[in-house]
Design an enzyme around this catalytic site. Structure first.
Site, mmCIF file in Angstrom:
data_model
loop_
_atom_site.group_PDB
_atom_site.id
_atom_site.type_symbol
_atom_site.label_atom_id
_atom_site.label_comp_id
_atom_site.label_asym_id
_atom_site.label_seq_id
_atom_site.Cartn_x
_atom_site.Cartn_y
_atom_site.Cartn_z
ATOM 1 C CG PHE A 141 -1.649 1.176 1.579
ATOM 2 C CD1 PHE A 141 -2.280 1.950 0.607
ATOM 3 C CD2 PHE A 141 -1.735 1.580 2.913
ATOM 4 C CE1 PHE A 141 -2.973 3.108 0.954
ATOM 5 C CE2 PHE A 141 -2.429 2.721 3.273
ATOM 6 C CZ PHE A 141 -3.040 3.498 2.290
ATOM 7 C CB THR A 181 1.533 -8.632 2.842
ATOM 8 O OG1 THR A 181 2.663 -7.768 2.951
ATOM 9 C CG2 THR A 181 1.546 -9.648 3.963
ATOM 10 C CE1 TYR A 190 4.194 -3.602 11.544
ATOM 11 C CE2 TYR A 190 2.836 -2.440 13.134
ATOM 12 C CZ TYR A 190 3.461 -2.488 11.902
ATOM 13 O OH TYR A 190 3.360 -1.422 11.043
#
Ligand code: UDP
Length: 323
Positions: free
Chosen positions: A12, A36, A146
């Site tokens: 993205f 991803t 994360y």
């Protein structure tokens, strides 16, 4: 011509960065292992003379021939659904991957900007969050893979700056949305839009009183671009301070999509932060940056993008189940 390496290029944010640097006249090398990311986000760049794509996993030694002026490290799973599915890769890309890219930057005498996150603040006890807050993170919770990878990433980046004199920049990115988000990545913006477009009820987790502050992607990219060319080496928050509860956000989406879906409530995921809002004083002072696109405009653009997806893509959704 200046050369920039962008990792996570098919993702993205990475894909929007590729567009920006191409438009600014750079030679862009996009790198992605496509776990991803999706090549369709950068397909339009392949025909360009000054765009190259390397299908590579940055946790392995990274080789780029010739000179390199800038590196932007944006490779990482970035949604809870992703890092729950691939926790080890998430830890590796933030730690080993960052180490490799810092080594490459040192070798090439390149300036490197790394993508950090508001997740370094965990479930924050200070509100809004400014860069001096150290955070409240559960190291062994589901988000730990994360959050701790990103915290380590900041540490090793500062260490390379301090001990090797490397030119480093650190951006702490708050919730960002816009075209090219993956519809099924589990994050709230594509989740709600997808549900509304499919005629499903919107799933609000918890009591919906948790807050987030959503930044439109073009604003974020502008902030990152300014940070890269600034002289500031410490972390800078980039995000939109306009804060909203998730329950109110669901109502906004229902209005925006002009559907008559209901909101249904599901359990709150473990360690889901109860509040999040960036303090962007630093970005204003140092970068003369603040967001320009409000949620109404940004969400309209985002909805248009999702409406353009095929029926098949729209129905290829995954639901998170934390129960
Ligand atoms: N959320 C929700 N319904 C969904 C997806 C997410 O209520 O279908 C909530 C989630 O629990 C969180 C907020 O929306 O409180 C933002 O979630 P997201 O995964 O987008 O980002 P993050 O939690 O990392 O900020």
């Amino acid at each position: 011509m200046q050369k920039v390496l962008i990792t996570g290029a098919a993702g993205f944010l990475g894909s929007h960065l590729c567009d920006r640097f191409i438009n600014e006249g750079f030679h862009v090398i996009g790198m992605d292992n496509l776990i991803t990311g999706d090549l369709k986000n950068i397909e339009h760049l392949f025909k360009l003379e000054h765009f190259e794509f390397y299908h590579h996993d940055v946790t392995k030694f990274v080789h780029v021939p010739g000179k390199l002026d800038y590196i932007l490290h944006f490779a990482s799973p970035a949604s809870p659904i992703d890092y729950l599915k691939i926790p080890i890769q998430t830890l590796k890309v933030g730690s080993l991957g960052t180490h490799n890219l810092l080594g490459l930057a040192k070798e090439k005498k390149a300036r490197i900007l790394i993508a950090s996150t508001s997740e370094v603040y965990g479930d924050p006890l200070v509100h809004p969050q400014n860069e001096d807050y150290f955070g409240n993170v559960n190291t062994i919770g589901p988000r730990g893979v994360y959050d701790e990878a990103k915290r380590f990433q900041e540490s090793i980046t500062m260490a390379y700056h301090t001990y090797h004199g490397l030119e480093t920049r650190i951006v702490r990115i708050f919730n960002t949305y816009g075209p090219r988000m993956r519809l099924n990545d589990g994050r709230v913006v594509p989740a709600f839009i997808g549900q509304a477009l499919r005629g499903e009820d919107l799933t609000v987790f918890g009591d919906g009183l948790q807050t987030r502050s959503f930044c439109y992607v073009d604003d974020l990219i502008e902030g990152i671009y300014r940070l890269l060319f600034s002289e500031y080496v410490y972390p800078v928050n980039i995000g939109n301070p306009s804060e909203i509860t998730i329950a109110d956000f669901a109502e906004e989406i229902i209005k925006l999509t002009a559907t008559d879906q209901k909101v249904i409530y599901k359990p709150l995921p473990v360690n889901d932060p109860l509040q999040r809002q960036p303090d962007i004083t630093k970005a204003k002072e140092i970068l003369d940056w603040e967001p320009k696109i409000d949620r109404a405009e940004g969400m309209r653009n985002t909805l248009e993008y999702f409406k353009g997806l095929s029926k098949e893509e729209l129905h290829k959704s995954e639901h998170r189940d934390f129960s």
